[in-house]
Structure formats: C-alpha cells, structure tokens
Design a protein around this motif. Structure first.
Motif, PDB file in Angstrom:
ATOM      1  N   VAL A 213       0.848  -1.195   0.000  1.00  0.00           N
ATOM      2  CA  VAL A 213       0.000   0.000   0.000  1.00  0.00           C
ATOM      3  C   VAL A 213       0.887   1.250   0.000  1.00  0.00           C
ATOM      4  O   VAL A 213       0.713   2.150  -0.805  1.00  0.00           O
ATOM      5  N   SER A 214       1.850   1.285   0.915  1.00  0.00           N
ATOM      6  CA  SER A 214       2.741   2.453   0.985  1.00  0.00           C
ATOM      7  C   SER A 214       4.046   2.074   1.652  1.00  0.00           C
ATOM      8  O   SER A 214       4.106   1.132   2.457  1.00  0.00           O
ATOM      9  N   LEU A 215       5.066   2.811   1.319  1.00  0.00           N
ATOM     10  CA  LEU A 215       6.378   2.673   1.967  1.00  0.00           C
ATOM     11  C   LEU A 215       6.508   3.776   2.995  1.00  0.00           C
ATOM     12  O   LEU A 215       6.124   4.920   2.725  1.00  0.00           O
ATOM     13  N   HIS A 216       7.025   3.431   4.169  1.00  0.00           N
ATOM     14  CA  HIS A 216       7.265   4.488   5.154  1.00  0.00           C
ATOM     15  C   HIS A 216       8.331   5.452   4.611  1.00  0.00           C
ATOM     16  O   HIS A 216       9.199   5.038   3.822  1.00  0.00           O
ATOM     17  N   SER A 220      13.030   2.267   0.780  1.00  0.00           N
ATOM     18  CA  SER A 220      12.975   2.066  -0.670  1.00  0.00           C
ATOM     19  C   SER A 220      12.210   0.788  -0.991  1.00  0.00           C
ATOM     20  O   SER A 220      12.135  -0.136  -0.181  1.00  0.00           O
ATOM     21  N   LEU A 221      11.678   0.759  -2.201  1.00  0.00           N
ATOM     22  CA  LEU A 221      10.989  -0.444  -2.659  1.00  0.00           C
ATOM     23  C   LEU A 221      11.953  -1.633  -2.672  1.00  0.00           C
ATOM     24  O   LEU A 221      11.586  -2.750  -2.285  1.00  0.00           O
ATOM     25  N   ALA A 222      13.179  -1.377  -3.063  1.00  0.00           N
ATOM     26  CA  ALA A 222      14.179  -2.454  -3.116  1.00  0.00           C
ATOM     27  C   ALA A 222      14.377  -3.066  -1.736  1.00  0.00           C
ATOM     28  O   ALA A 222      14.472  -4.292  -1.589  1.00  0.00           O
ATOM     29  N   GLU A 223      14.394  -2.211  -0.715  1.00  0.00           N
ATOM     30  CA  GLU A 223      14.600  -2.722   0.649  1.00  0.00           C
ATOM     31  C   GLU A 223      13.449  -3.631   1.081  1.00  0.00           C
ATOM     32  O   GLU A 223      13.655  -4.712   1.646  1.00  0.00           O
ATOM     33  N   VAL A 224      12.224  -3.224   0.801  1.00  0.00           N
ATOM     34  CA  VAL A 224      11.065  -4.042   1.173  1.00  0.00           C
ATOM     35  C   VAL A 224      11.094  -5.372   0.419  1.00  0.00           C
ATOM     36  O   VAL A 224      10.875  -6.431   1.009  1.00  0.00           O
ATOM     37  N   GLU A 239       2.798   4.803  -2.972  1.00  0.00           N
ATOM     38  CA  GLU A 239       2.594   5.948  -2.078  1.00  0.00           C
ATOM     39  C   GLU A 239       3.601   5.911  -0.926  1.00  0.00           C
ATOM     40  O   GLU A 239       4.200   4.872  -0.640  1.00  0.00           O
ATOM     41  N   THR A 240       3.714   7.050  -0.267  1.00  0.00           N
ATOM     42  CA  THR A 240       4.497   7.115   0.969  1.00  0.00           C
ATOM     43  C   THR A 240       3.515   7.172   2.136  1.00  0.00           C
ATOM     44  O   THR A 240       2.533   7.925   2.088  1.00  0.00           O
ATOM     45  N   THR A 241       3.754   6.368   3.163  1.00  0.00           N
ATOM     46  CA  THR A 241       2.889   6.374   4.332  1.00  0.00           C
ATOM     47  C   THR A 241       2.867   7.786   4.924  1.00  0.00           C
ATOM     48  O   THR A 241       3.914   8.427   5.041  1.00  0.00           O
ATOM     49  N   ARG A 242       1.678   8.242   5.281  1.00  0.00           N
ATOM     50  CA  ARG A 242       1.582   9.603   5.794  1.00  0.00           C
ATOM     51  C   ARG A 242       2.327   9.734   7.131  1.00  0.00           C
ATOM     52  O   ARG A 242       2.394   8.777   7.909  1.00  0.00           O
TER      53      ARG A 242
END
Lengths: 269, 273
Positions: A213-216, A220-224, A239-242
């Motif tokens: 849903v979102s990355l904090h 990075s996407l690569a890290e997740v 998206e970036t987590t709010r």
C-alpha cells in the motif's frame, strides 16, 4: 466523549520544548499513525492492539478521529480513559473478562492488531511454532485465538521487524487464516492490513495476496522486496505512508508515550 | 463435608487420567494441588489447560503424555521453557486448539452434548491438521459449514479460588473466572483449593452473591491452601511473584536444576497442607 475532546485540546499544555513537537516524525511515529488509521471510521467496536506500537496507535485513534472506540486492559475491564501506554487505566466503563470477550468476538464487534512470527503471501499467520507442527524447531506462544479472530471480525497485523524469515512464502503452521476455504467462512472474514516497520500492506493482490500500500518515509521499494520472501503485488503508483500531523505528534510525544518506549520497538534507522 | 488435605488429593489421582487445570497462563493456577499430582507420581496424564506453569511442570516431571492447549505462557515470560523443551524434544504429544475451540469443547461436555457447532478455528491448522475433528453443515438456508467441536470430557478438574465453604460452594474474589466454571462442569470430579475455607454465611457477609462462582453440585472436594496459586497471580490476594517465576524458568536449564526447584517449592506447598 467530552473527556476525549478536552484531553485532546489540553494535551498541548504539557510542557515539552517546542523543537520536540516539531521534529520530523520518526519511523515509530509513522507506524503508530498507520495503526491509528486502521481504526478510522470503525465506530463503537473493541480495539485490541497487541504490542506497544499497536497500543499507541489505538489510543491515538481514540484521542483523534475515532473517540467512540472501546479499549480494554486485555484481561477483564473496559476503560474510558486513555492514559500513556506505560501507565494503568483508571476509569472502568465495562466488564469484559475472557468469556465475555469471546462472545463479543463472535458478534464481530472487534478489530485486533496481532503479531505474527510468520506471515505469508496468502495472509496466513503463524503464532504457534517454527518448523514441523509435531516436532517444532522452536515452540512459540501457541495458536491463541488467532483462528477465531480471522473468521469472526476485522484483523490486522503488526510486524515490528520486517524480515525474510517473517514474510515467508508459506507459514509453517496456520494459526490466523488468510483465505477461508470452508463454505460460509468468508462471511465474517475481514483481513485489513499489515503494518510493518517498513511499510503498509493489504490483501488486494491477485487471489487475495499481499500487496504494497505504501512505503514508510525513507524506505525504498528495493529494501522491502529484499526483506520479503515472496513477490509483493505492487500498485500502479507507490505511495508514501503519511506522517502524523502536529496534533498527533504532540499526543504521541507528550501524552501517550512521553518515555519514548516506541523507539525501542522501532528504532530510528 | 467435602474437605480434603493435599495428601487426600493424592488418593484421588490415577494413571491415565484426563485432568483439566484452571487459571490462565500464569494466573490463578492451582499450584498446591499440582504439588499433590507431582507427589503422587501418577503417569500418562492428558492435561487440558489454558496453559501456564501447570503444563510446564507436568512436562518436566514426565507425567504428562499429552497436552490439550491453545497456548502455554507465563505472561511476563512469553513461552514456558519446560513445555517448549518437551515439544522440541518430542517428549509430549499435543493437541493444539484455538482458544475458542477449547471453550466450545468444554462447554459441550458440561452440557452433555456430543459437540458444539462453532466457526472458531475453521481453516486453521488447529482443524485441518487434526484428523479427530469433523465439520457439520448448517441444516438451514445459509448452508454454512461449521466445526463440530467435540466435547472435551475431563476425569478431574483442579481449580484454585479465593474462598470456599466445606460444602463445596466456591467464591471468586478476583475479576476473571477465566474458564474455571467450564472446566468444573466438564469434569466428573472437581477439586477446588481455596485460600480460605469459611462458614457458608461468611461467604456473602461482605461480598456480593454473584462472586460465588461454583455451586456445590459443581465441586467434589475442597482443600484449604493459603498461597495455593504458588508464584502465579491470585488477584486481589496476591500478585504474581516474578522472582519466583524466574526461578522456575531458570530450573529449565537442566534436570538437576528442576529437581532442586521441586525440592524447594513442593516442600513448601506440602508444609502448608
């Protein structure tokens, strides 16, 4: 209700240096706000947060957007006050020992945020043991009521350390059910989201699989992907987590966790 | 008179029994009664429990052959190390159920029903990997498939409460009954230890009648055992003794350590009877 409103407005008065309140949100604070958002609009249900950041998130939700949430001490009492996470509740508003809790669960009026030793692509969760069920390499807490939770009311997960060994292709033992197979089992099945220290996920991938849903902020996407054993379904736009707003930050820092226990559960990277 | 001593409890025990143990995690566990089980040396027990150190002890002594549980925890210490070792070394068979399955099975037994229909546990490994369990289809229009959770019958239930009279009426002064009442009704015989045995009239002299958790149809014997929950909590009488709980955990490091722990702790419990 008026109590919550006044608590919210007076929280600013607790003395803390201005720079504390205005410093950018930490990873732990972003995660707490993401947990808080899980309860947005849920109304008069029991929030059952398991763990420190979930407790912080549920209390934040009650002090901001969802004041009607119920909170309990996890043993036998519902409480109307919303103290700091390391302070005791003081104002009982209901009796909810385990036998009554199970009735409430079956009626669906609950949203639990559980932990998971393992969680897989299909949203199955394992709290029981690692390795073969009848000869575990490591015994964990046990099944608890995870299976009942997942077939009776809303369920989300909190994973403070997002690692390949937590986000696995297939859990060793299914305690929480990702995808109901039994006829009628889907009727009350309501998996919502996973919040980890890296991002927020839901089950909107093909066949109900885990989707980002979102990355904090700062992840990075690569890290997740690196820390996840299965292929995450990705949305068209990531998206970036709010980050929590100023009111939320003040509540977290001055009112709900003034001793900064959150930093121990999710250290600033 | 239904009053027994802890030595009297020993004569109520036999090999192969299915014993339900009250309390929850490391709360209000009947540790004094457990000391009688250990002293009796009975073997091949099936233990049904919302598990805490009761399960751990009977795994460590080798008296439990099978454990029916949904968790085994010491609350402030997540996993009981004696139980974990027995599982990891395959010294004990387990039937791991979801908590609400355990509740449903006990309730069915108490109601003389063969099973209770429930959605609890469906599609989890508590059900799909348990060949003993069957499902049932709703006879109504919904056609839902439900778990037919079989009754969990107990030969004996061991419980610890705050007060009882000599006729077997037993009183809870803490907040939660956990599932002690279900265990009592699921059992052929029930032994309740109490912090204090008092005359019947005393029970409600200064406490509300709704604090009487078990009536005398549900209790076979009562045992006076002050401090009978051992190091587990018995609120509001006493909190968990965290230091003594840590000693119990430390005793999992070796059989010698456990023997030492037993000598210290069971001697105390025995001396109180």
């Amino acid at each position: 209700m008026t109590d919550h409103a006044s608590n919210t407005s007076t929280a600013d008065n607790t003395s803390t240096a201005d720079n504390t309140s205005t410093a950018p949100a930490t990873r732990a604070e972003v995660a707490a706000a993401a947990i808080s958002d899980l309860f947005r609009g849920s109304g008069e249900i029991l929030a059952s947060p398991i763990g420190l950041i979930p407790s912080l998130g549920a209390r934040l939700a009650r002090l901001t957007h969802t004041p009607e949430l119920l909170l309990s001490d996890g043993e036998s009492t519902l409480f109307a006050d919303t103290p700091a996470i390391d302070e005791p509740f003081t104002e009982p508003e209901g009796y909810l020992p385990y036998h009554a809790l199970f009735e409430l669960m079956m009626g669906g009026k609950r949203h639990v945020v559980m932990g998971a030793a393992q969680i897989d692509r299909l949203g199955n969760q394992n709290l029981s043991a690692i390795g073969p069920r009848d000869h575990p390499v490591k015994q964990l807490l046990g099944a608890r009521a995870a299976a009942t939770n997942t077939v009776t009311h809303a369920v989300s997960y909190w994973v403070p350390r997002h690692l390949r060994r937590t986000f696995v292709e297939r859990v060793d033992i299914i305690t929480g059910v990702g995808q109901p197979q039994t006829s009628g089992g889907e009727r009350f099945h309501d998996l919502r989201r996973i919040v980890s220290n890296l991002g927020v996920f839901d089950f909107s991938g093909p066949g109900g699989t885990v989707a980002l849903v979102s990355l904090h902020p700062g992840v990075s996407l690569a890290e997740v992907q690196q820390q996840t054993s299965f292929a995450l379904h990705l949305p068209e736009r990531i998206e970036t987590t709010r980050s929590p707003d100023a009111t939320e930050l003040t509540l977290i820092r001055d009112r709900l966790d003034p001793r900064n226990l959150r930093e121990r559960e999710v250290p600033t990277p | 008179m239904k009053q027994l001593t802890l030595d009297g409890v020993v004569s109520q025990l036999s090999d192969g029994m299915t014993i339900g143990i009250g309390g929850w995690g490391s709360r209000r566990k009947p540790m004094a009664l457990l000391s009688a089980v250990v002293r009796s040396g009975v073997r091949d027990l099936t233990v049904v429990s919302f598990g805490g150190p009761d399960v751990g002890v009977l795994c460590a002594t080798g008296q439990a052959t099978k454990v029916v549980h949904a968790f085994v925890s010491l609350d402030t210490i997540a996993v009981d190390p004696h139980f974990a070792a027995a599982r990891e070394q395959q010294r004990v068979d387990t039937e791991e159920l979801d908590e609400a399955m355990l509740v449903a099975g006990l309730r069915a037994a108490g109601r003389n029903l063969p099973f209770e229909a429930t959605r609890a546990g469906l599609d989890s490994d508590a059900v799909t990997r348990n060949p003993r369990l069957r499902t049932i289809t709703s006879p109504y229009d919904d056609g839902d498939v439900l778990l037919a959770m079989p009754a969990i019958h107990l030969d004996l239930a061991l419980l610890h409460l705050h007060r009882a009279d000599a006729r077997g009426n037993a009183q809870l002064l803490g907040l939660s009954p956990y599932f002690d009442d279900l265990l009592a009704r699921a059992a052929k015989r029930v032994i309740v230890s109490a912090e204090e045995i008092v005359p019947t009239a005393e029970l409600t002299r200064d406490k509300p009648v709704q604090s009487l958790l078990l009536n005398r149809t549900e209790v076979t014997y009562v045992v006076e055992a002050p401090g009978g929950a051992g190091f587990t909590s018995c609120e509001p009488s006493y909190p968990r003794d965290e230091a003594r709980q840590r000693d119990y955990v430390a005793a999992a490091t070796s059989p010698e350590a456990f023997n030492t722990w037993q000598r210290t702790n069971w001697h105390e419990a025995g001396a109180r009877s």
